[in-house]
Scaffold this motif. Structure first.
Motif, mmCIF file in Angstrom:
data_model
loop_
_atom_site.group_PDB
_atom_site.id
_atom_site.type_symbol
_atom_site.label_atom_id
_atom_site.label_comp_id
_atom_site.label_asym_id
_atom_site.label_seq_id
_atom_site.Cartn_x
_atom_site.Cartn_y
_atom_site.Cartn_z
ATOM 1 N N MET A 1 0.842 -1.187 0.000
ATOM 2 C CA MET A 1 0.000 0.000 0.000
ATOM 3 C C MET A 1 0.878 1.238 0.000
ATOM 4 N N GLN A 2 0.379 2.248 -0.608
ATOM 5 C CA GLN A 2 1.082 3.522 -0.637
ATOM 6 C C GLN A 2 0.125 4.642 -0.282
ATOM 7 N N ALA A 3 0.544 5.536 0.625
ATOM 8 C CA ALA A 3 -0.271 6.711 0.929
ATOM 9 C C ALA A 3 -0.145 7.652 -0.258
ATOM 10 N N ARG A 4 -1.253 8.045 -0.789
ATOM 11 C CA ARG A 4 -1.236 8.941 -1.935
ATOM 12 C C ARG A 4 -2.069 10.183 -1.717
ATOM 13 N N LEU A 5 -3.040 10.084 -0.830
ATOM 14 C CA LEU A 5 -4.001 11.171 -0.696
ATOM 15 C C LEU A 5 -4.280 11.506 0.758
ATOM 16 N N LEU A 6 -4.593 12.753 0.962
ATOM 17 C CA LEU A 6 -5.242 13.158 2.195
ATOM 18 C C LEU A 6 -6.618 13.632 1.766
ATOM 19 N N LEU A 7 -7.641 12.874 2.132
ATOM 20 C CA LEU A 7 -9.010 13.268 1.800
ATOM 21 C C LEU A 7 -9.437 14.361 2.769
ATOM 22 N N TYR A 8 -9.943 15.451 2.233
ATOM 23 C CA TYR A 8 -10.322 16.604 3.032
ATOM 24 C C TYR A 8 -11.779 16.930 2.718
ATOM 25 N N PRO A 9 -12.719 16.503 3.583
ATOM 26 C CA PRO A 9 -14.137 16.718 3.296
ATOM 27 C C PRO A 9 -14.533 18.188 3.413
ATOM 28 N N VAL A 10 -15.318 18.640 2.450
ATOM 29 C CA VAL A 10 -15.815 20.018 2.447
ATOM 30 C C VAL A 10 -17.301 20.000 2.084
ATOM 31 N N ALA A 11 -18.011 21.052 2.454
ATOM 32 C CA ALA A 11 -19.434 21.152 2.120
ATOM 33 C C ALA A 11 -19.627 21.447 0.637
ATOM 34 N N ASP A 12 -18.728 22.273 0.071
ATOM 35 C CA ASP A 12 -18.859 22.687 -1.322
ATOM 36 C C ASP A 12 -17.463 22.985 -1.874
ATOM 37 N N ILE A 13 -17.092 22.316 -2.938
ATOM 38 C CA ILE A 13 -15.749 22.485 -3.496
ATOM 39 C C ILE A 13 -15.530 23.898 -4.010
ATOM 40 N N ASP A 14 -16.497 24.471 -4.715
ATOM 41 C CA ASP A 14 -16.328 25.833 -5.247
ATOM 42 C C ASP A 14 -16.069 26.847 -4.137
ATOM 43 N N THR A 15 -16.718 26.685 -2.999
ATOM 44 C CA THR A 15 -16.533 27.600 -1.871
ATOM 45 C C THR A 15 -15.183 27.382 -1.193
ATOM 46 N N ALA A 16 -14.776 26.124 -1.057
ATOM 47 C CA ALA A 16 -13.529 25.795 -0.356
ATOM 48 C C ALA A 16 -12.284 26.030 -1.193
ATOM 49 N N LEU A 17 -12.372 25.891 -2.485
ATOM 50 C CA LEU A 17 -11.206 25.894 -3.365
ATOM 51 C C LEU A 17 -10.331 27.140 -3.277
ATOM 52 N N PRO A 18 -10.878 28.357 -3.227
ATOM 53 C CA PRO A 18 -10.009 29.538 -3.165
ATOM 54 C C PRO A 18 -9.056 29.554 -1.962
ATOM 55 N N PHE A 19 -9.483 29.011 -0.825
ATOM 56 C CA PHE A 19 -8.594 28.964 0.330
ATOM 57 C C PHE A 19 -7.329 28.184 -0.007
ATOM 58 N N PHE A 20 -7.497 27.067 -0.698
ATOM 59 C CA PHE A 20 -6.369 26.188 -1.001
ATOM 60 C C PHE A 20 -5.546 26.668 -2.198
ATOM 61 N N THR A 21 -6.204 27.242 -3.205
ATOM 62 C CA THR A 21 -5.465 27.688 -4.388
ATOM 63 C C THR A 21 -4.885 29.089 -4.196
ATOM 64 N N GLU A 22 -5.698 30.019 -3.781
ATOM 65 C CA GLU A 22 -5.230 31.399 -3.605
ATOM 66 C C GLU A 22 -4.514 31.592 -2.269
#
Length: 114
Positions: free
Chosen positions: A1-22
């Motif tokens: 097995m290889q760790a590849r991802l950290l799953l990060y649950p959010v209510a809405d991707i469009d709302t959450a995305l700017p925090f992570f990208t910008e």
């Protein structure tokens, strides 16, 4: 097995995305509509999950089976080591997935070919 991802649950991707990208400066590697967005976080992919992909309520490591590894065998090994199954292996949109709880109470997601 290889760790590849950290799953990060959010209510809405469009709302959450700017925090992570910008805010954090992460770039989008792949997006699957309103349910999944993989971000390049260096050696680990940060995956924002919502809707039907929101398998966990808190961030969780996801391990993908190596070629030839069986997900059922991996689940059995982890249960023998003290984990409990919280979501049995089932086919998702792209692969078979299961959610386990570690002895410390954290979620762990396994994925791979059935």
């Amino acid at each position: 097995m290889q760790a590849r991802l950290l799953l990060y649950p959010v209510a809405d991707i469009d709302t959450a995305l700017p925090f992570f990208t910008e805010g954090l400066g992460l770039s989008v590697k792949f997006r699957d509509g309103d349910r999944y967005c993989a971000l390049d976080a260096g050696a680990l992919t940060l995956a924002l999950v919502a809707g039907e992909e929101k398998l966990v309520d808190q961030p969780a490591l996801a391990f993908r089976m190596e070629e030839g590894e069986e997900i059922d065998a991996a689940i059995a090994r982890l249960v023998d080591a003290g984990a409990t199954v919280t979501l049995p292996a089932a086919q998702g949109p792209h692969e078979t997935r299961a959610v386990l709880q570690t002895p410390e109470g954290f979620s762990l997601v396994l994925s791979g070919k059935g």
